[in-house]
Design a protein around this motif. Sequence first.
Motif, PDB file in Angstrom:
ATOM      1  N   ARG A  14       4.231 -24.633   2.632  1.00 39.58           N
ATOM      2  CA  ARG A  14       3.542 -24.463   1.470  1.00 39.58           C
ATOM      3  C   ARG A  14       2.025 -24.933   1.631  1.00 39.58           C
ATOM      4  O   ARG A  14       1.096 -24.069   0.974  1.00 39.58           O
ATOM      5  N   GLN A  17       0.485 -21.693   3.294  1.00 44.82           N
ATOM      6  CA  GLN A  17       0.427 -20.839   2.233  1.00 44.82           C
ATOM      7  C   GLN A  17      -0.686 -21.011   1.369  1.00 44.82           C
ATOM      8  O   GLN A  17      -1.316 -19.845   0.915  1.00 44.82           O
ATOM      9  N   GLU A  21      -3.492 -18.063   1.228  1.00 40.13           N
ATOM     10  CA  GLU A  21      -3.522 -17.410  -0.063  1.00 40.13           C
ATOM     11  C   GLU A  21      -4.864 -17.464  -0.482  1.00 40.13           C
ATOM     12  O   GLU A  21      -5.453 -16.202  -1.243  1.00 40.13           O
ATOM     13  N   LYS A 153     -10.105  -9.855  -3.689  1.00 43.04           N
ATOM     14  CA  LYS A 153      -9.006  -8.900  -3.346  1.00 43.04           C
ATOM     15  C   LYS A 153      -9.806  -7.680  -2.574  1.00 43.04           C
ATOM     16  O   LYS A 153      -9.186  -6.743  -2.016  1.00 43.04           O
ATOM     17  N   GLU A 176       1.630  -2.956  -0.389  1.00 41.56           N
ATOM     18  CA  GLU A 176       2.199  -3.866   0.467  1.00 41.56           C
ATOM     19  C   GLU A 176       1.729  -5.002   1.048  1.00 41.56           C
ATOM     20  O   GLU A 176       1.967  -6.338   1.150  1.00 41.56           O
ATOM     21  N   TRP A 179      -0.444  -7.183  -1.447  1.00 42.98           N
ATOM     22  CA  TRP A 179       0.264  -8.268  -2.490  1.00 42.98           C
ATOM     23  C   TRP A 179       1.490  -8.493  -2.075  1.00 42.98           C
ATOM     24  O   TRP A 179       2.232  -9.516  -2.886  1.00 42.98           O
ATOM     25  N   ASP A 181       5.680  -8.008  -1.195  1.00 46.91           N
ATOM     26  CA  ASP A 181       6.684  -7.053  -1.823  1.00 46.91           C
ATOM     27  C   ASP A 181       7.327  -7.552  -3.212  1.00 46.91           C
ATOM     28  O   ASP A 181       8.303  -7.047  -3.515  1.00 46.91           O
ATOM     29  N   GLU A 182       6.457  -8.576  -3.412  1.00 46.39           N
ATOM     30  CA  GLU A 182       7.016  -9.305  -4.697  1.00 46.39           C
ATOM     31  C   GLU A 182       6.508  -8.252  -5.836  1.00 46.39           C
ATOM     32  O   GLU A 182       7.090  -8.288  -7.120  1.00 46.39           O
ATOM     33  N   PHE A 183       5.537  -7.723  -5.554  1.00 49.25           N
ATOM     34  CA  PHE A 183       4.828  -6.865  -6.533  1.00 49.25           C
ATOM     35  C   PHE A 183       5.190  -5.572  -6.237  1.00 49.25           C
ATOM     36  O   PHE A 183       5.648  -5.057  -5.111  1.00 49.25           O
TER      37      PHE A 183
ATOM     38  N   ARG B 260      10.183   4.724   8.023  1.00 49.62           N
ATOM     39  CA  ARG B 260       8.748   4.425   7.460  1.00 49.62           C
ATOM     40  C   ARG B 260       7.665   4.407   8.900  1.00 49.62           C
ATOM     41  O   ARG B 260       6.500   4.860   8.656  1.00 49.62           O
ATOM     42  N   ARG B 292      12.632  -0.476  -1.615  1.00 44.60           N
ATOM     43  CA  ARG B 292      12.953  -1.268  -2.802  1.00 44.60           C
ATOM     44  C   ARG B 292      14.144  -1.590  -3.439  1.00 44.60           C
ATOM     45  O   ARG B 292      14.327  -2.814  -3.883  1.00 44.60           O
ATOM     46  N   LYS B 295      16.054  -3.754  -1.238  1.00 48.63           N
ATOM     47  CA  LYS B 295      15.691  -5.225  -1.298  1.00 48.63           C
ATOM     48  C   LYS B 295      16.102  -5.877  -2.723  1.00 48.63           C
ATOM     49  O   LYS B 295      16.274  -7.016  -2.816  1.00 48.63           O
ATOM     50  N   GLU B 312      10.296 -27.420  -7.414  1.00 49.99           N
ATOM     51  CA  GLU B 312       9.138 -27.990  -7.132  1.00 49.99           C
ATOM     52  C   GLU B 312       8.468 -28.279  -8.354  1.00 49.99           C
ATOM     53  O   GLU B 312       8.435 -27.378  -9.227  1.00 49.99           O
ATOM     54  N   GLU B 326      -4.419 -10.728 -10.779  1.00 44.72           N
ATOM     55  CA  GLU B 326      -3.797  -9.733  -9.990  1.00 44.72           C
ATOM     56  C   GLU B 326      -3.856  -8.477 -10.666  1.00 44.72           C
ATOM     57  O   GLU B 326      -4.344  -7.372 -10.162  1.00 44.72           O
ATOM     58  N   PHE B 327      -3.364  -8.294 -11.632  1.00 41.75           N
ATOM     59  CA  PHE B 327      -3.289  -7.161 -12.548  1.00 41.75           C
ATOM     60  C   PHE B 327      -4.606  -6.646 -13.464  1.00 41.75           C
ATOM     61  O   PHE B 327      -4.698  -5.813 -14.073  1.00 41.75           O
ATOM     62  N   LYS B 356       7.307 -17.128 -10.045  1.00 45.44           N
ATOM     63  CA  LYS B 356       6.544 -15.924  -9.790  1.00 45.44           C
ATOM     64  C   LYS B 356       6.996 -14.640  -9.845  1.00 45.44           C
ATOM     65  O   LYS B 356       6.454 -13.807 -10.677  1.00 45.44           O
ATOM     66  N   ARG B 357       8.273 -14.446  -9.446  1.00 43.97           N
ATOM     67  CA  ARG B 357       8.936 -13.099  -9.714  1.00 43.97           C
ATOM     68  C   ARG B 357       9.336 -12.799 -11.187  1.00 43.97           C
ATOM     69  O   ARG B 357       8.952 -11.574 -11.360  1.00 43.97           O
ATOM     70  N   ILE B 360       5.810 -11.667 -12.422  1.00 48.04           N
ATOM     71  CA  ILE B 360       5.343 -10.439 -11.955  1.00 48.04           C
ATOM     72  C   ILE B 360       6.271  -9.224 -12.574  1.00 48.04           C
ATOM     73  O   ILE B 360       5.758  -8.152 -13.217  1.00 48.04           O
ATOM     74  N   GLU B 364       4.379  -6.446 -15.032  1.00 51.61           N
ATOM     75  CA  GLU B 364       4.741  -5.103 -14.654  1.00 51.61           C
ATOM     76  C   GLU B 364       5.326  -4.077 -15.656  1.00 51.61           C
ATOM     77  O   GLU B 364       4.963  -3.114 -15.891  1.00 51.61           O
TER      78      GLU B 364
END
Lengths: 226, 465
Positions: A14, A17, A21, A153, A176, A179, A181-183, B260, B292, B295, B312, B326-327, B356-357, B360, B364
């Motif tokens: 963590r 990270q 980040e 960025k 990818e 950001w 692959d969560e985005f 890929r 994707r 995944k 946490e 970010e967006f 976070k997911r 996002i 999105e």
Amino acid sequence: MRILIVDDEPELVRKLQNILEKLGYTIDTAFDGEEAVERIYTDHYDLILLDIMLPKKNGFGVLLELRNEQKNTPVLMLTAKGGVDDRVKGLDLGADDYLAKPFSTDELLARIRALLRRSSGLVSPLLEISNLSLNPATREAFIDERPLALTTKEFSILEFLLYNKNRVISRFSMAEHIWGDEFDPFIMSNNIDVHIKNMRQKIGHGGDKIIRTVRGAGYMIKDEKK
Amino acid sequence: MRIRYQITLWITLAGVFASLILSLVIFFELIEESHELLDQELEANARSLAKNFEFLAEGPSTQISAVKYFTPYWVRITDGKYRVLYESETVEKVDLPLKETTVIYSVPTNIPLNRLFSTLEEDEDELATFRVFIYSFSFSGQEYQLQIARPIENRTHEIIELSGIIGGGLAISALILILISYHVSGRILHPIKKINFIASEFSERTLDKRVPLGEQKDEIYELSSSLNSMFDRLQFSFLRQKEFIANASHELKTPITLLRLSLAELLQEEETSPSQIEKLEKLNETVLRIERLVKSLLSLSSLELSDTLSPEEFVLNELTDSLIEEFHPLVTAQNIQFISDIDDQITVKADREQMKRVFINLFENAIKYNQDDGEIRLQMWSDKQNGTVIIDLFNTGHGVPIEYYERVFEQFYRVEKSRSTALGGVGLGLTITKKIIELHNGTISLNGKLGSWVQFHITLPILMC
């Protein structure tokens, strides 16, 4: 630049990270060897930080699988202090560098930059193209000695393009790497376009010469001398 | 009613009933027994008097001795024509009617008992009841009748006392029965409680837990071992499924990665023409879409298989702020206003990566289905009383017909299929979002107006105080 951290100490992971980040790197994490292999198989990393002592499958096993897959992603091994045998074994198995725990953050960051540079075949610590130069250590950018005020960025995007100079980079794979692959890269690729547009404006005259659009494919930074 | 109470109740009732029957038998037997003894005594005395009749007939001297001997009996001897031959002293005090048959009977009198028994105290003025025995015998050709009687002791007192003792005994035994049967039923049911606990706690994390088997091969043992074999089968299929997912992911991901890599290589080739590059990039896009999808499928099934979160402590609005950042370029380019209205500081305990997911996916979604010059509004506040965080995410856009409010969370469900595919969705984002929220014990629902706006409403019990 997308980095995978593999370590079984969640707290350390963590911390790393957070630090990385903040600097604009994109981080994925794995807490055991199997998870690491899984990630390596499916994702495209620019660098892997690999601990040797791992549950389920140790770092050597992960390295072996990585190199067997013909992937040349640079690997920075994290070893216990004094483990000379481990280091030799790791380097022989295809690790690119090692760092003994405990390590200082500055040293880790310097080694990460060095490895990224080396894997891109660069010699100079500065990333340069015509009149644009980037210093990954200080995260400063200059155009003809004039400092360029880039956002985190924007810097990351430019850095990624420069590390992969002379290559056409698809908007999706850029998304990818920037950001993770969560985005959704299909959405974030539009974001890339906006960032590139903004950067070109900041560079000013010749901005679209430095960052070229390859129609239907993506972007590229090309070394004119070649 | 709980089985424990039922067992206790039934055992106690049965026990009390059985001891009540036993007590009644003993009670009546005791009352009868005392009469029997007296009757036997009277009969024995009657016989011996009859044997000694010869001496009685001889003269007064023997008469007196016999009378002394037979005090305190009431005795009368008559011949065949009911003429009195002999009477004892008591006969003067008490007159008892004579019956002709050879029977035993009781005769109540109005003579107080204390006049017959000097040992009794004065104030006991109970009336005496006599037990009479009639005995007929013949002596040298003559028929005689002997009447012998004795006052019966009055047993009312004893009967009352005895009933009291029996009642008390019954009450005590009932109490003991309740205690014992409660304890015993508790002991019997204890393994069932244990089995229930293990069965209810059985989950992906406790796959290797089993019900402990007792030493005795009783019904509980059978139940435990059949449950255990069920758990074995469950564990087996859990592991099989996990293994399948791991294998499938590997088998699917490796060729995709190879594809890929090859495409990337082709893109870099000097001799690739611009039109080929364009086609290759389209191909690359398709491969990426498959990747994707794979995944998302895998992360959904791993979310469904394991309920392990790694919670946490973190500040939720810091996470959302950095994501909105970010967006930001994208949103600005489309001239969409992204407004966030958030309580100062919302500290939560949750799985940060999964949260976070969630955000996002939702952001999105709000961007994808928005319109130019539109609006996105994120509102978050903490409900300290319930320990929940409430999140409302509003966005302008086409909206969702009301009949699809539930269905948007289903796998692969898309309201506008063509539009969604063009925007890159794989149809699992909201399913994954809902799953993560449910793993945090939260809820998500949809609201909106067709052709105008939609709003997601989320409550999550993850607030830290």
